[in-house]
Design an enzyme around this catalytic site. Structure first.
Site, short mmCIF file in Angstrom:
data_model
loop_
_atom_site.label_atom_id
_atom_site.label_comp_id
_atom_site.label_asym_id
_atom_site.label_seq_id
_atom_site.Cartn_x
_atom_site.Cartn_y
_atom_site.Cartn_z
N HIS A 238 -9.80 7.38 -4.07
CA HIS A 238 -9.28 8.22 -2.98
C HIS A 238 -9.36 9.71 -3.32
CE1 HIS A 238 -7.70 4.61 -1.11
NE2 HIS A 238 -7.07 4.30 -2.23
C1 BDR Z 1 -3.24 8.01 -2.85
O1 BDR Z 1 -2.02 7.52 -3.39
C2 BDR Z 1 -2.11 7.43 -4.78
O2 BDR Z 1 -1.78 6.15 -5.20
C3 BDR Z 1 -3.53 7.81 -5.16
O3 BDR Z 1 -3.52 8.60 -6.35
C4 BDR Z 1 -4.01 8.60 -3.99
O4 BDR Z 1 -3.66 9.97 -4.13
C5 BDR Z 1 -3.94 6.89 -2.12
O5 BDR Z 1 -3.11 6.36 -1.14
#
Ligand code: BDR
Ligand code: CA
Length: 309
Positions: A238
């Protein structure tokens, strides 16, 4: 091209670590400050991890601690995804000590001293630190060239059916950022789910022959459990999408939208409401990234990480 002055606000976090290394390996960005927030795990871990990630890259960049909880709600982590320590069990050498002070002050100081519309802010965790900055000194939005956020989801969430983890963690702070008047770009789950890291990408990373950072990144990629959403095919990168937008925007397509937060207690809390068709009749306040050139993205990440120590 002059590297753009950049602040990275993060909660490392396995995918934050990859994103940080991508940013530090990218000549388009001059990372001047790494501010840290509690998120994936508690602030004591995210701060240690941020220091270690920056230290492994051998860069003398200030790392400063920020908020350990959201503005209003209750803090909850995502240790079920990132492991109790936030890096899926990877133990990195300790990094340089944290810089004194707190993140919101450090961000405000840097913005105050900057020319108008000059600083890129990349936020990879709950928006608390940024919300504090723009709630207390809104004029600083004028110093920002762009705020790139990994946050939110137009379609389904990943922490509740409605909400993505970062947005759900501090919706009030995110609402402040949406309304601050700076140019906002959204890397939501709708695009970041396209950055699905599969076994072939891990093999390519391992074959790229880099140094300690690349090796650590490969160990992270091997350790993160495949997602249920992808039916076990891989796991999503992500946060690196937000950095990739800042350094290689040709990998994305998007459209201008009006974005707002659902801050109301209940099943919709933390939902980012994305008005793709202008139905609310509101002026656009964000660029919503919709599609990603997935192989171009992984090629970028792997090539850049291979240049790090
Ligand atoms: C986001 O939430 C966190 O778990 C990850 O680092 C990313 O920023 C994805 O939903
Ligand atoms: Ca994150």
């Amino acid at each position: 091209m002059n590297p753009r002055p950049t602040i990275i606000d993060c909660d490392p976090g396995t995918d934050d670590a990859i994103a940080l290394w991508l940013a530090l390996a990218s000549p388009e960005l001059d990372v001047q400050l790494v501010s840290v927030v509690g998120g994936n795990v508690g602030l004591e871990h995210t701060l240690r991890n941020a220091r270690a990630v920056v230290g492994l890259a051998g860069r003398p960049i200030r790392v400063v601690a920020g908020a350990d909880r959201p503005m209003l709600g209750r803090f909850e982590d995502a240790a079920h995804v990132h492991g109790a320590d936030g890096l899926a069990g990877l133990v990195l050498p300790d990094g340089p000590p944290a810089a004194p002070g707190i993140a919101a002050d450090a961000i405000r100081d840097l913005l105050r001293a900057a020319p108008p519309a000059s600083v890129t802010l990349i936020a990879l965790g709950p928006a608390t630190n940024l919300g504090l900055v723009f709630a207390t000194e809104p004029a600083l939005a004028g110093k920002v060239a762009e705020i790139v956020l990994m946050t939110g989801a137009m379609a389904e969430g990943n922490i509740t059916p409605s909400a993505e983890f970062n947005a759900w963690n501090d919706p009030e702070a995110l609402q402040v950022v949406f309304g601050c008047g700076a140019k906002v770009t959204l890397a939501t789950l709708d695009v970041t789910n396209q950055a699905l890291c599969m076994p072939a990408h891990i093999a390519s990373l391992e074959a790229a022959g880099g140094g300690a950072c690349l090796n650590a990144a490969a160990r992270i990629w091997r350790s993160v459990r495949p997602s249920r959403r992808s039916a076990g095919r891989g796991h999503e990168q992500h946060d690196a999408c937000a950095v990739a937008w800042a350094v290689a925007p040709h990998l994305f397509a998007g459209r201008e939208v009006f974005a707002a937060m659902d801050c109301i207690p209940g099943p919709g809390r933390g939902r980012t409401v994305i008005d793709r068709w202008g139905r609310a009749g509101r002026e656009a306040n964000a660029l919503f990234l919709e599609t990603l050139d997935t192989e171009g993205f992984f090629d970028l990440v792997i090539r850049r990480l291979a240049t790090l120590p």
